[in-house]
Scaffold this motif. Structure first.
Motif, PDB file in Angstrom:
ATOM      1  N   HIS A 189       0.914   8.998   4.704  1.00 17.36           N
ATOM      2  CA  HIS A 189       2.240   9.626   4.832  1.00 17.36           C
ATOM      3  C   HIS A 189       3.164   9.285   3.664  1.00 17.36           C
ATOM      4  N   SER A 190       2.827   8.255   2.924  1.00 19.33           N
ATOM      5  CA  SER A 190       3.630   7.899   1.750  1.00 19.33           C
ATOM      6  C   SER A 190       3.259   8.759   0.543  1.00 19.33           C
ATOM      7  N   TYR A 191       2.098   9.392   0.605  1.00 16.12           N
ATOM      8  CA  TYR A 191       1.599  10.063  -0.598  1.00 16.12           C
ATOM      9  C   TYR A 191       1.411  11.574  -0.457  1.00 16.12           C
ATOM     10  N   ASN A 243       7.145   4.204  -1.600  1.00 15.46           N
ATOM     11  CA  ASN A 243       7.461   5.552  -1.099  1.00 15.46           C
ATOM     12  C   ASN A 243       7.916   5.482   0.351  1.00 15.46           C
ATOM     13  N   PRO A 244       8.604   6.536   0.838  1.00 14.19           N
ATOM     14  CA  PRO A 244       8.957   6.553   2.269  1.00 14.19           C
ATOM     15  C   PRO A 244       7.700   6.560   3.128  1.00 14.19           C
ATOM     16  N   LEU A 245       7.790   5.954   4.299  1.00 14.20           N
ATOM     17  CA  LEU A 245       6.645   5.937   5.216  1.00 14.20           C
ATOM     18  C   LEU A 245       7.127   6.260   6.634  1.00 14.20           C
ATOM     19  N   TYR A 256       0.793  -1.231   0.000  1.00 14.60           N
ATOM     20  CA  TYR A 256       0.000   0.000   0.000  1.00 14.60           C
ATOM     21  C   TYR A 256       0.827   1.282   0.000  1.00 14.60           C
ATOM     22  N   SER A 257       2.082   1.205   0.435  1.00 14.50           N
ATOM     23  CA  SER A 257       2.895   2.432   0.488  1.00 14.50           C
ATOM     24  C   SER A 257       3.593   2.696  -0.851  1.00 14.50           C
ATOM     25  N   PHE A 294      -7.139   0.744   2.916  1.00 16.21           N
ATOM     26  CA  PHE A 294      -6.738  -0.446   3.671  1.00 16.21           C
ATOM     27  C   PHE A 294      -5.948  -0.092   4.928  1.00 16.21           C
ATOM     28  N   ILE A 295      -4.998   0.813   4.792  1.00 17.80           N
ATOM     29  CA  ILE A 295      -4.194   1.229   5.951  1.00 17.80           C
ATOM     30  C   ILE A 295      -4.053   2.760   5.881  1.00 17.80           C
ATOM     31  N   PRO A 296      -4.907   3.486   6.605  1.00 16.83           N
ATOM     32  CA  PRO A 296      -4.925   4.948   6.473  1.00 16.83           C
ATOM     33  C   PRO A 296      -3.568   5.624   6.705  1.00 16.83           C
ATOM     34  N   GLU A 297      -2.715   5.002   7.526  1.00 16.80           N
ATOM     35  CA  GLU A 297      -1.423   5.630   7.836  1.00 16.80           C
ATOM     36  C   GLU A 297      -0.538   5.769   6.603  1.00 16.80           C
ATOM     37  N   VAL A 298      -0.812   5.003   5.541  1.00 14.41           N
ATOM     38  CA  VAL A 298       0.049   5.137   4.361  1.00 14.41           C
ATOM     39  C   VAL A 298      -0.173   6.476   3.651  1.00 14.41           C
ATOM     40  N   GLU A 308      -7.399   3.818  -2.669  1.00  8.52           N
ATOM     41  CA  GLU A 308      -7.614   2.404  -2.331  1.00  8.52           C
ATOM     42  C   GLU A 308      -6.556   1.930  -1.324  1.00  8.52           C
ATOM     43  N   CYS A 309      -5.315   2.344  -1.536  1.00 13.05           N
ATOM     44  CA  CYS A 309      -4.236   1.980  -0.598  1.00 13.05           C
ATOM     45  C   CYS A 309      -4.522   2.556   0.790  1.00 13.05           C
ATOM     46  N   GLN A 337     -10.575   6.835   5.218  1.00 16.57           N
ATOM     47  CA  GLN A 337     -10.615   5.405   4.888  1.00 16.57           C
ATOM     48  C   GLN A 337     -11.584   5.081   3.745  1.00 16.57           C
ATOM     49  N   LEU A 392       6.741   7.329  10.216  1.00 17.13           N
ATOM     50  CA  LEU A 392       5.579   7.392  11.112  1.00 17.13           C
ATOM     51  C   LEU A 392       6.015   7.571  12.560  1.00 17.13           C
ATOM     52  N   GLU A 398      -4.699  -2.096  12.557  1.00 21.13           N
ATOM     53  CA  GLU A 398      -5.484  -2.242  11.329  1.00 21.13           C
ATOM     54  C   GLU A 398      -5.127  -3.551  10.609  1.00 21.13           C
TER      55      GLU A 398
END
Lengths: 247, 134
Positions: B101-103, A99-101, A95-96, B95-99, B91-92, B35, A103, A114
């Motif tokens: 931060h990737s976008y 890209n950098p993640l 899902y990332s 599934f995991i809202p914390e991602v 969509e990503c 979400q 947190l 989750e």
């Protein structure tokens, strides 16, 4: 209470044993050992899962040689991980998107809840979990949210790593978590310090894996990985793990 | 049936646990926009699961919660538009809202170090039981 915590035990009810690879020190080989163990169990015809819980820096998919654009989880009353080289594999990297993640701890905890609440593992003999270095959210969440995990403690012969695993062994002991064993990785000579330390906490040294200078070249190609002396040692470790777990 | 089913399962188990066999007069849930939960599907799943667990809920209400982010580096607060990210990224995040931060980075200082103040996912706001229990 967070409602997601209630469903985690249901998600794990078909999993016979949960084995997280843990070590407070980085670079000791947790990811390689967890991923290789998963491959070794799959070779033995076991139903095995691998969950990469190194949320901000997941890399097990590289060891498994997984193309995350090709293999994606399915949606079926939750998230069903794909089978990669015989291993049911889940990572946040689906899902990332490469890209950098970065947190903070609270966000790591949210992401882990989750994942644990929505991933459908179905029936597994073993679920291996790769955790990041440190004794932080990932380790504490495994201890707090998963019933009876059996951590595999990974260390190198370095005094720095040995000092770190003692802290981890204490934390696990304080939480009533029984470690499955300690694995000494990158061994270059026969020493007794790790065996003695493990014994102090009632934990067995269940594997000693010699330093393999060729291992780096195998990363990303499972066929080459399986031909290394490292993998041969991990395979022996897999047999021992199965015996220890009564599987 | 999709991912919403898994989200509904947690809520159904929680409601069953707090209601302890009593009827639920009102259940209020907050649905964070981040979400992108399909409320129609979620609602169907939740009602099925409550029914399976013999939990009676007289009134089920959903509140939408807007997304609000706050940068830890410069303090800027903003509400991003998920539409601008495209359906694949949404969509990503589904599934995991914390991602997120990737976008998304802070529009002011470009940092990825920000807090999600509101709008993450599904939360229980209120469970009102019969006989006035809560």
């Amino acid at each position: 209470m967070d409602p997601r915590l209630l469903v985690i035990s249901k998600r794990m009810e078909g999993v016979k044993a949960v084995v997280p690879a843990m070590s407070p020190k980085g670079g000791v080989g947790k990811t390689l050992i967890a991923s290789s163990l998963a491959l070794a169990f799959a070779e033995r015809g076991r139903k095995v899962g691998l969950l990469d819980l190194d949320v901000t820096n997941a890399s097990s998919h590289i060891v498994l040689g997984a193309d995350l654009n090709e293999s994606k989880p399915l949606e079926e009353k939750g998230v069903v991980p794909p089978l990669i080289n015989g291993v049911k594999f889940m990572t946040i990297c689906y899902y990332s998107g490469g890209n950098p993640l970065p947190l903070r701890g609270g966000d790591v905890d949210e992401a882990i809840k989750e994942v644990l609440a929505t991933v459908i593992w179905s029936q597994l003999d073993l679920l291996l979990i790769d955790t990041p270095p440190g004794i932080s959210d990932e380790v504490l969440d495994v201890v707090n949210y998963i019933s009876e995990p059996r951590p595999l403690i990974v260390t190198t012969p370095s005094k720095l790593s040995i000092a770190s695993i003692e802290k981890l062994l204490r934390v696990l002991s304080e939480n009533g978590v029984k470690a499955l064993g300690v694995v000494e990785n990158m061994v270059v000579s026969e020493e007794s310090a790790i065996k003695d330390l493990a014994g102090k906490y009632g934990v067995e040294l269940i594997g000693r894996i010699p330093y393999d200078p060729f291992i780096e070249k195998s990363i990303g190609d499972v066929r080459i990985l399986k031909s290394t002396s490292f993998f041969s040692k991990v395979s022996s470790l897999a047999d021992k793990v199965l015996v220890k777990l009564g599987l | 049936m999709v991912h919403e089913w898994a989200l509904a399962e947690s809520i159904a188990m929680y409601v069953a646990r707090v209601s302890k066999g009593r009827n639920v007069r009102r259940l209020v849930l907050s649905i964070g926009r981040l979400q992108s939960v399909d409320i129609e599907i979620f609602d169907f799943a939740l009602k099925e699961l409550l029914n399976e667990g013999n939990v009676v809920v007289d009134e089920l209400k959903y509140l939408n919660e807007e997304i609000l982010l706050k940068c830890r580096k410069c303090g800027f607060e903003w509400s991003p538009s998920l539409e601008s990210l495209g359906s694949e990224v949404s969509e990503c995040i589904h599934f995991i809202p914390e991602v997120i931060h990737s976008y998304i980075t802070c529009p002011k200082c470009n940092s990825r170090d920000y807090d999600l103040l509101s709008g993450r996912g599904v939360k229980v706001v209120e469970v009102v039981l019969e006989e006035g229990g809560q």
